[in-house]
Scaffold this motif. Structure first.
Motif, PDB file in Angstrom:
ATOM      1  N   ARG A  48     -36.511 -15.259 -67.692  1.00 34.75           N
ATOM      2  CA  ARG A  48     -37.717 -15.698 -66.997  1.00 34.75           C
ATOM      3  C   ARG A  48     -37.538 -15.426 -65.510  1.00 34.75           C
ATOM      4  O   ARG A  48     -36.438 -15.546 -64.972  1.00 34.75           O
ATOM      5  CB  ARG A  48     -37.952 -17.196 -67.221  1.00 34.75           C
ATOM      6  N   ASP A  50     -39.709 -15.671 -61.507  1.00 35.73           N
ATOM      7  CA  ASP A  50     -40.828 -16.048 -60.652  1.00 35.73           C
ATOM      8  C   ASP A  50     -40.650 -15.315 -59.331  1.00 35.73           C
ATOM      9  O   ASP A  50     -39.612 -15.471 -58.676  1.00 35.73           O
ATOM     10  CB  ASP A  50     -40.852 -17.561 -60.413  1.00 35.73           C
ATOM     11  N   SER A  89     -45.265 -14.793 -62.432  1.00 35.58           N
ATOM     12  CA  SER A  89     -44.371 -15.574 -63.282  1.00 35.58           C
ATOM     13  C   SER A  89     -44.413 -14.959 -64.670  1.00 35.58           C
ATOM     14  O   SER A  89     -45.488 -14.639 -65.175  1.00 35.58           O
ATOM     15  CB  SER A  89     -44.852 -17.030 -63.330  1.00 35.58           C
TER      16      SER A  89
END
Length: 109
Positions: A48, A50, A89
């Protein structure tokens, strides 16, 4: 000549699969720290991410699948270029070891 880049990994809580060990070599950072350019590498894995800054990316080697928070996935290969907007994101899934040239702008906040 730039010093060798030290390997690092995303926080364990961000790693979804594989072992996406990364390096970043900064070629230039502006005196006000608002603009930078360099080379980033990553081993296969999914994580993940951002983006706190707008970033221009040109893939030099490898393959990555970038998926945004809505589930829209795009595959990028050597020679492809794109911009990731501040506030992006989603996930990066590095399929083949990747090397990218990057330039970013912004405070990262």
């Amino acid at each position: 000549m730039q010093p060798p880049a030290e390997p690092y990994a995303p926080p364990r809580s961000h790693i979804l699969s594989g072992n996406p060990v990364q390096t970043a070599t900064y070629i230039y950072v502006s005196p006000d720290n608002l603009f930078a350019a360099g080379i980033w590498t990553c081993e296969p894995g999914k994580f993940r991410i951002d983006f706190g800054r707008a970033e221009f990316i040109q893939i030099l080697e490898g393959v990555v699948v970038v998926t945004d928070a809505e589930g829209c996935a795009r595959t990028y290969r050597a020679g492809d270029a794109f911009v990731t907007p501040k506030g992006f994101s989603g996930t990066w899934e590095v399929i083949e070891p990747i090397k990218k040239h990057f330039t970013w702008y912004g405070s990262g906040e």
